[in-house]
Motif scaffolding. Structure first.
Motif, PDB file in Angstrom:
ATOM      1  N   SER A 252      61.732 -39.809  51.665  1.00  0.00           N
ATOM      2  CA  SER A 252      61.152 -40.886  52.449  1.00  0.00           C
ATOM      3  C   SER A 252      61.641 -42.274  51.354  1.00  0.00           C
ATOM      4  N   SER A 253      61.569 -42.171  50.088  1.00  0.00           N
ATOM      5  CA  SER A 253      61.447 -42.739  48.943  1.00  0.00           C
ATOM      6  C   SER A 253      61.678 -42.947  48.074  1.00  0.00           C
ATOM      7  N   VAL A 254      62.521 -43.597  47.250  1.00  0.00           N
ATOM      8  CA  VAL A 254      62.904 -43.277  46.019  1.00  0.00           C
ATOM      9  C   VAL A 254      62.611 -44.681  45.037  1.00  0.00           C
ATOM     10  N   PHE A 255      61.550 -44.646  43.694  1.00  0.00           N
ATOM     11  CA  PHE A 255      61.652 -45.617  42.568  1.00  0.00           C
ATOM     12  C   PHE A 255      63.169 -45.515  42.146  1.00  0.00           C
ATOM     13  N   LEU A 256      63.158 -46.755  42.221  1.00  0.00           N
ATOM     14  CA  LEU A 256      64.647 -47.145  41.086  1.00  0.00           C
ATOM     15  C   LEU A 256      63.728 -46.669  39.640  1.00  0.00           C
ATOM     16  N   ASN A 257      64.555 -45.799  38.462  1.00  0.00           N
ATOM     17  CA  ASN A 257      64.865 -46.192  37.688  1.00  0.00           C
ATOM     18  C   ASN A 257      65.861 -45.713  36.377  1.00  0.00           C
ATOM     19  N   LYS A 258      66.930 -45.973  37.655  1.00  0.00           N
ATOM     20  CA  LYS A 258      67.947 -45.693  36.583  1.00  0.00           C
ATOM     21  C   LYS A 258      69.068 -46.460  36.277  1.00  0.00           C
ATOM     22  N   GLY A 259      70.253 -46.947  35.883  1.00  0.00           N
ATOM     23  CA  GLY A 259      70.962 -47.973  35.784  1.00  0.00           C
ATOM     24  C   GLY A 259      70.729 -49.306  35.214  1.00  0.00           C
ATOM     25  N   TYR A 260      70.594 -50.453  36.176  1.00  0.00           N
ATOM     26  CA  TYR A 260      70.158 -51.084  36.134  1.00  0.00           C
ATOM     27  C   TYR A 260      68.415 -51.194  35.937  1.00  0.00           C
ATOM     28  N   PHE A 261      68.226 -50.607  37.131  1.00  0.00           N
ATOM     29  CA  PHE A 261      66.533 -50.323  37.056  1.00  0.00           C
ATOM     30  C   PHE A 261      65.926 -50.028  35.484  1.00  0.00           C
TER      31      PHE A 261
ATOM     32  N   ASP B 194      65.823 -50.853  32.791  1.00  0.00           N
ATOM     33  CA  ASP B 194      65.379 -51.228  32.070  1.00  0.00           C
ATOM     34  C   ASP B 194      63.471 -51.347  32.212  1.00  0.00           C
ATOM     35  N   SER B 195      62.751 -51.746  31.006  1.00  0.00           N
ATOM     36  CA  SER B 195      61.306 -51.190  30.981  1.00  0.00           C
ATOM     37  C   SER B 195      60.713 -51.929  31.893  1.00  0.00           C
ATOM     38  N   ALA B 196      61.566 -53.670  32.120  1.00  0.00           N
ATOM     39  CA  ALA B 196      60.300 -54.503  33.213  1.00  0.00           C
ATOM     40  C   ALA B 196      60.955 -54.193  34.271  1.00  0.00           C
ATOM     41  N   ARG B 197      62.450 -52.722  34.208  1.00  0.00           N
ATOM     42  CA  ARG B 197      61.972 -53.121  35.824  1.00  0.00           C
ATOM     43  C   ARG B 197      61.939 -51.602  36.376  1.00  0.00           C
ATOM     44  N   GLU B 198      61.975 -51.311  35.634  1.00  0.00           N
ATOM     45  CA  GLU B 198      61.882 -49.179  36.121  1.00  0.00           C
ATOM     46  C   GLU B 198      60.432 -49.183  36.861  1.00  0.00           C
ATOM     47  N   ASN B 199      60.879 -48.215  38.011  1.00  0.00           N
ATOM     48  CA  ASN B 199      59.573 -47.725  39.214  1.00  0.00           C
ATOM     49  C   ASN B 199      59.296 -49.398  39.708  1.00  0.00           C
TER      50      ASN B 199
ATOM     51  N   ASN C 265      60.250 -54.057  46.373  1.00  0.00           N
ATOM     52  CA  ASN C 265      60.139 -55.340  44.631  1.00  0.00           C
ATOM     53  C   ASN C 265      57.785 -54.427  45.164  1.00  0.00           C
ATOM     54  N   LEU C 266      57.265 -53.926  44.145  1.00  0.00           N
ATOM     55  CA  LEU C 266      56.358 -53.225  43.949  1.00  0.00           C
ATOM     56  C   LEU C 266      55.393 -54.452  43.697  1.00  0.00           C
ATOM     57  N   GLN C 267      56.186 -55.316  43.366  1.00  0.00           N
ATOM     58  CA  GLN C 267      55.031 -56.438  42.457  1.00  0.00           C
ATOM     59  C   GLN C 267      54.761 -57.376  43.498  1.00  0.00           C
ATOM     60  N   THR C 268      55.866 -57.936  43.757  1.00  0.00           N
ATOM     61  CA  THR C 268      56.040 -59.150  44.801  1.00  0.00           C
ATOM     62  C   THR C 268      55.890 -59.242  46.736  1.00  0.00           C
ATOM     63  N   GLN C 269      56.169 -57.229  46.955  1.00  0.00           N
ATOM     64  CA  GLN C 269      56.414 -56.915  48.114  1.00  0.00           C
ATOM     65  C   GLN C 269      57.195 -57.879  48.822  1.00  0.00           C
ATOM     66  N   PHE C 270      58.464 -58.257  48.795  1.00  0.00           N
ATOM     67  CA  PHE C 270      59.545 -59.144  49.201  1.00  0.00           C
ATOM     68  C   PHE C 270      60.683 -57.739  49.500  1.00  0.00           C
ATOM     69  N   LYS C 271      60.796 -57.768  50.377  1.00  0.00           N
ATOM     70  CA  LYS C 271      62.135 -56.291  50.905  1.00  0.00           C
ATOM     71  C   LYS C 271      62.811 -56.811  51.277  1.00  0.00           C
TER      72      LYS C 271
END
Length: 144
Positions: free
Chosen positions: A48-57, A59-64, A81-87
């Motif tokens: 139902s969802s996936v946390f992005l952590n491959k390729g561009y994502f 990077d430790s600043a963007r991972e998950n 964006n889980l930090q800002t809640q922006f969709k």
């Protein structure tokens, strides 16, 4: 018993989906290959969802930090964006629906033949239109 219809994209094992996110101007931007594979694999496996952590994502600043939520009922997916809640809107298309450049002389020959047929069709339409306009002018002149 009333079952909701669920829309699906054609997802055979041989057809890779290309995934895109929409920017602020609703322009579709393709994910990098590793991220695309991660998204496509999650979608195909029914997540139902996936946390992005491959390729561009990766990077430790963007991972998950970003999650894609799949909605198989409406086929309108979102990147959150889980930090800002922006969709952002996320869409997919089949690679078989994309235009591909000709691969060999046979492809080029086929394209050339199609263009010639199109030119002949266009010339025939132009000729028929000229005849029609001429006949309409003749009719108007007779009426006047």
């Amino acid at each position: 018993e009333n079952m909701e219809k669920v829309m699906t994209l054609p997802c055979s094992d041989t057809v890779q989906l290309e995934w895109y996110w929409s920017d602020d101007n609703d322009i579709k931007i393709e994910y990098d290959k590793q991220s695309n594979n991660q998204i496509d694999n999650a979608f195909r496996s029914g997540q139902s969802s996936v946390f992005l952590n491959k390729g561009y994502f990766s990077d430790s600043a963007r991972e998950n930090l970003y999650r894609i939520d799949f909605n198989r009922k409406t086929m309108v997916h979102h990147q959150l964006n889980l930090q800002t809640q922006f969709k952002r809107k996320v869409t997919a298309s089949s690679t078989s629906q994309r235009a591909h450049p000709p691969q060999n002389d046979s492809d080029l020959s086929s394209i050339s033949q199609s263009l010639k047929s199109l030119e002949i069709s266009t010339a025939a339409i132009d000729s028929a239109l000229a005849t029609f306009v001429s006949e309409q002018n003749d009719i108007q002149n007779r009426v006047l």
